[in-house]
Design a protein around this motif. Structure first.
Motif, mmCIF file in Angstrom:
data_model
loop_
_atom_site.group_PDB
_atom_site.id
_atom_site.type_symbol
_atom_site.label_atom_id
_atom_site.label_comp_id
_atom_site.label_asym_id
_atom_site.label_seq_id
_atom_site.Cartn_x
_atom_site.Cartn_y
_atom_site.Cartn_z
ATOM 1 N N MET A 163 0.826 -1.209 0.000
ATOM 2 C CA MET A 163 0.000 0.000 0.000
ATOM 3 C C MET A 163 0.858 1.256 0.000
ATOM 4 O O MET A 163 0.448 2.328 0.464
ATOM 5 C CB MET A 163 -0.985 -0.007 1.175
ATOM 6 N N ALA A 164 2.060 1.142 -0.555
ATOM 7 C CA ALA A 164 2.960 2.296 -0.619
ATOM 8 C C ALA A 164 2.565 3.283 -1.715
ATOM 9 O O ALA A 164 2.773 4.485 -1.578
ATOM 10 C CB ALA A 164 4.402 1.826 -0.829
ATOM 11 N N ASP A 165 2.004 2.776 -2.789
ATOM 12 C CA ASP A 165 1.668 3.615 -3.936
ATOM 13 C C ASP A 165 0.405 4.428 -3.641
ATOM 14 O O ASP A 165 -0.665 3.857 -3.439
ATOM 15 C CB ASP A 165 1.453 2.729 -5.162
ATOM 16 N N PRO A 166 0.489 5.775 -3.635
ATOM 17 C CA PRO A 166 -0.707 6.581 -3.356
ATOM 18 C C PRO A 166 -1.787 6.452 -4.418
ATOM 19 O O PRO A 166 -2.950 6.790 -4.164
ATOM 20 C CB PRO A 166 -0.160 8.012 -3.295
ATOM 21 N N ALA A 167 -1.426 5.951 -5.609
ATOM 22 C CA ALA A 167 -2.407 5.771 -6.681
ATOM 23 C C ALA A 167 -3.166 4.455 -6.569
ATOM 24 O O ALA A 167 -4.106 4.214 -7.342
ATOM 25 C CB ALA A 167 -1.723 5.857 -8.047
ATOM 26 N N LEU A 168 -2.771 3.607 -5.622
ATOM 27 C CA LEU A 168 -3.473 2.334 -5.446
ATOM 28 C C LEU A 168 -4.923 2.602 -5.073
ATOM 29 O O LEU A 168 -5.200 3.383 -4.158
ATOM 30 C CB LEU A 168 -2.809 1.511 -4.348
#
Length: 374
Positions: A163-168
């Protein structure tokens, strides 16, 4: 033969199925279970996965599965919000229950599940399979034997970047009513399980939490959805023995895939481990001759039970799914009356009391110390 009812066919559902298929081949003393009923939705998926995993029957109704007379043991591998009602129904039906962590969304749910398990008098187990790694079992043995002297501190970290990617896109994992806690419930509980297995019960915590990405894009593109649980949590802990520790977890740590690492500092040495290199254990022992000081790498092999049940070749390594096979072997032995399953619901409740105390300290205590019940 023990009849298996499996609910869920995702990551952990497949992991359970693989373990049930492998357990008697790996451990000759364990009778092969009977793969009775598989449940998933929609019905077409249940039929497809039942065929793939080798189950005799498929259903899209978990309530049908838990009361089926062919099912003796119910495996629950669904999203977190369903664990509570499924486990209680299975216990009420007199079934043994094998549930993935966490037990429930809240501490109250976990307590009710543990009480119901005790009242039912059946075998229960919760999926803390990292405890079954032969390298970790050897670390426990070294600590118990005093190989590093008296324990003085525990340091642990569990990080992933899913869940590191803010676009997830926003998902059920972001919602408290479906996931419960965030990084603590998904990852931090594993670290707590290892810490307590090595150093004994945790008696008090002082913590902080952070939501790195406060909102995420909705899957349908209609705006942003709120993230209701934590991405990062850190806690100072005090074990009942008086030993101090630091625990930290993140589901937003870029580059980390399955880092579950710890150091146990002793008065005469130190043990270090990282699950991303799960077949290696680092041991430092303070010899009188300081010119010989240094860490020794211990590679897993047949000397570290039950590694040898899988392969006679040291250093060739086991994998994640092998830990689950070891876990299933212990569960089936317990059902057969040989030993006990661990961690059971009561032990899992003690783990979840710690993660909920961490959340309470961070949310309500202003970072103050929260004591756990003895």
């Amino acid at each position: 033969m023990v009849g298996i009812g499996l609910i869920g066919t995702g990551f952990m559902g497949k992991c359970h199925a693989l373990a049930y298929r492998a357990v008697s081949a790996v451990f000759g003393d364990v009778a092969a279970p009977r793969l009775a009923v598989l449940c998933d939705t929609p019905a077409e998926a249940a039929v497809r996965f039942a065929r793939q995993f080798g189950f005799a029957r498929a259903t899209d109704d978990w309530r049908d599965l838990v009361v089926d007379p062919a099912v003796d043991l119910v495996s629950i591998t669904t999203p977190n919000r369903l664990h509570f009602q499924m486990a209680l129904a299975a216990l009420a039906a007199g079934k043994h229950v094998y549930c993935e962590k966490p037990l429930g969304l809240t501490l109250e749910e976990a307590e009710e599940m543990a009480a119901a398990a005790q009242a039912a008098g059946v075998v229960t187990q919760v999926g803390y399979n990292y405890l079954k790694n032969p390298a970790f079992l050897h670390a426990q043995k070294l600590v118990a034997e005093g190989a590093i002297g008296r324990i003085v501190q525990f340091r642990g970290v569990v990080d992933e970047d899913y869940m590191a990617d803010p676009a997830l896109p926003w998902s059920w994992r972001c919602r408290a009513e479906e996931a419960g806690l965030g990084a603590l419930g998904d990852l931090g509980c594993h670290l707590v399980s290892l810490a307590q297995a090595l150093c004994g019960p945790i008696g008090a915590v002082c913590a902080d939490m952070q939501t790195v990405h406060a909102t995420r894009p909705m899957p349908d593109g209609a705006g942003e959805g709120p993230v209701e649980n934590e991405d990062v949590a850190t806690a100072l802990v005090r074990f009942e023995s008086g030993v101090s520790g630091v625990l930290t977890t993140s589901r937003a740590a870029w580059g980390r895939k399955g880092r579950l690492a710890f150091e146990v500092h002793g008065s005469a040495g130190m043990i270090a481990f990282d699950q991303e290199r799960m077949n290696e254990l680092q041991l430092f022992q303070a010899e009188p001759d300081r010119s010989r000081h240094g860490f020794r790498t211990i590679l897993s092999g047949p000397a570290h039970e039950p590694y040898g049940a899988f392969t006679p070749a040291p250093g060739h390594g086991l994998g994640f799914n092998d830990q689950k096979t070891i876990e299933v072997a212990g569960l089936l032995r317990a059902i057969a009356g040989a030993g006990r399953a661990s961690p059971d619901f009561a032990e899992a409740l003690r783990i979840e009391r710690v993660i909920h105390a961490i959340a309470r300290s961070a949310r309500e205590g202003g970072g103050g110390w929260v004591r756990l019940p003895a």
